[in-house]
Design a protein around this motif. Structure first.
Motif, short mmCIF file in Angstrom:
data_model
loop_
_atom_site.label_atom_id
_atom_site.label_comp_id
_atom_site.label_asym_id
_atom_site.label_seq_id
_atom_site.Cartn_x
_atom_site.Cartn_y
_atom_site.Cartn_z
N SER A 150 0.86 -1.18 0.00
CA SER A 150 0.00 0.00 0.00
C SER A 150 0.89 1.23 0.00
N LEU A 151 0.68 2.13 -0.94
CA LEU A 151 1.46 3.36 -1.03
C LEU A 151 0.52 4.53 -0.83
N GLY A 152 0.97 5.53 -0.11
CA GLY A 152 0.14 6.70 0.11
C GLY A 152 0.96 7.87 0.60
N GLY A 153 0.46 9.06 0.34
CA GLY A 153 1.14 10.26 0.82
C GLY A 153 0.40 11.51 0.42
N ALA B 222 9.69 -8.67 -8.22
CA ALA B 222 9.07 -8.33 -9.51
C ALA B 222 7.71 -7.69 -9.24
N VAL B 223 7.51 -6.49 -9.75
CA VAL B 223 6.21 -5.84 -9.64
C VAL B 223 5.31 -6.49 -10.68
N THR B 224 4.21 -7.09 -10.21
CA THR B 224 3.35 -7.84 -11.13
C THR B 224 2.04 -7.13 -11.44
N ALA B 225 1.62 -6.19 -10.60
CA ALA B 225 0.38 -5.45 -10.85
C ALA B 225 0.39 -4.18 -10.02
N GLN B 226 -0.33 -3.19 -10.51
CA GLN B 226 -0.49 -1.96 -9.74
C GLN B 226 -1.85 -1.36 -10.04
N SER B 227 -2.42 -0.73 -9.03
CA SER B 227 -3.72 -0.10 -9.18
C SER B 227 -3.58 1.28 -9.80
N SER B 228 -4.69 1.89 -10.05
CA SER B 228 -4.72 3.30 -10.39
C SER B 228 -4.36 4.09 -9.14
N VAL B 229 -4.07 5.36 -9.32
CA VAL B 229 -3.83 6.25 -8.19
C VAL B 229 -5.16 6.90 -7.83
N TRP B 230 -5.47 6.86 -6.54
CA TRP B 230 -6.74 7.40 -6.06
C TRP B 230 -6.49 8.58 -5.13
N ARG B 231 -7.29 9.61 -5.28
CA ARG B 231 -7.22 10.79 -4.41
C ARG B 231 -8.28 10.62 -3.32
N ASP C 188 -7.23 19.46 8.08
CA ASP C 188 -6.58 20.68 7.61
C ASP C 188 -5.23 20.33 6.97
N GLN C 189 -5.31 19.50 5.93
CA GLN C 189 -4.12 19.08 5.19
C GLN C 189 -4.54 18.70 3.78
N PRO C 190 -3.58 18.59 2.86
CA PRO C 190 -3.93 18.25 1.48
C PRO C 190 -4.54 16.86 1.36
N ASP C 191 -5.26 16.64 0.26
CA ASP C 191 -5.77 15.30 -0.05
C ASP C 191 -4.60 14.33 -0.16
N PHE C 192 -4.88 13.07 0.06
CA PHE C 192 -3.88 12.01 -0.09
C PHE C 192 -4.00 11.37 -1.46
N LEU C 193 -2.89 10.88 -1.99
CA LEU C 193 -2.89 9.98 -3.13
C LEU C 193 -2.55 8.60 -2.59
N ASN C 194 -3.25 7.58 -3.08
CA ASN C 194 -3.08 6.21 -2.62
C ASN C 194 -3.09 5.26 -3.80
N MET C 195 -2.36 4.17 -3.66
CA MET C 195 -2.40 3.10 -4.65
C MET C 195 -1.90 1.82 -4.01
N CYS C 196 -2.08 0.71 -4.69
CA CYS C 196 -1.58 -0.59 -4.24
C CYS C 196 -0.76 -1.21 -5.37
N ALA C 197 0.13 -2.08 -4.98
CA ALA C 197 0.93 -2.83 -5.95
C ALA C 197 1.11 -4.26 -5.43
N LEU C 198 1.18 -5.20 -6.36
CA LEU C 198 1.52 -6.57 -6.02
C LEU C 198 2.93 -6.85 -6.50
N VAL C 199 3.70 -7.51 -5.66
CA VAL C 199 5.04 -7.91 -6.04
C VAL C 199 5.21 -9.39 -5.76
N ARG C 200 6.03 -10.03 -6.56
CA ARG C 200 6.43 -11.42 -6.35
C ARG C 200 7.86 -11.36 -5.84
N THR C 201 8.12 -12.02 -4.72
CA THR C 201 9.44 -11.91 -4.11
C THR C 201 9.80 -13.15 -3.31
#
Length: 73
Positions: A9-12, A35-44, A52-65
């Motif tokens: 899960s990525l976000g910031g 190996a990155v095998t899939a990734q989602s769209s980026v969601w706001r 009282d802060q900016p919107d977040f961007l979030n996404m997910c990725a699948l990796v094989r490791t």
């Protein structure tokens, strides 16, 4: 160690978050035994709690490791 699929899960909301996502996924793809095998769209999403802060961007990725969870971090 056997190979597994991990969901990340990525976000910031500070700086150029989309560029940070691209850089992180690129670096993961360059990492031996990952190996990155899939990734989602980026969601706001709206901030909650401390709104009282900016919107977040979030996404997910699948990796094989074959790395351990600690090594993948």
């Amino acid at each position: 160690m056997r190979e597994v699929v991990a969901a990340l899960s990525l976000g910031g909301n500070v700086g150029d978050v989309a560029a940070s996502f691209r850089h992180a996924l690129m670096r993961l793809g360059e990492t031996p035994d990952v190996a990155v095998t899939a990734q989602s769209s980026v969601w706001r999403t709206k901030a909650w709690g401390n709104e009282d802060q900016p919107d977040f961007l979030n996404m997910c990725a699948l990796v094989r490791t074959s790395l351990s969870a600690r090594a993948l971090l």
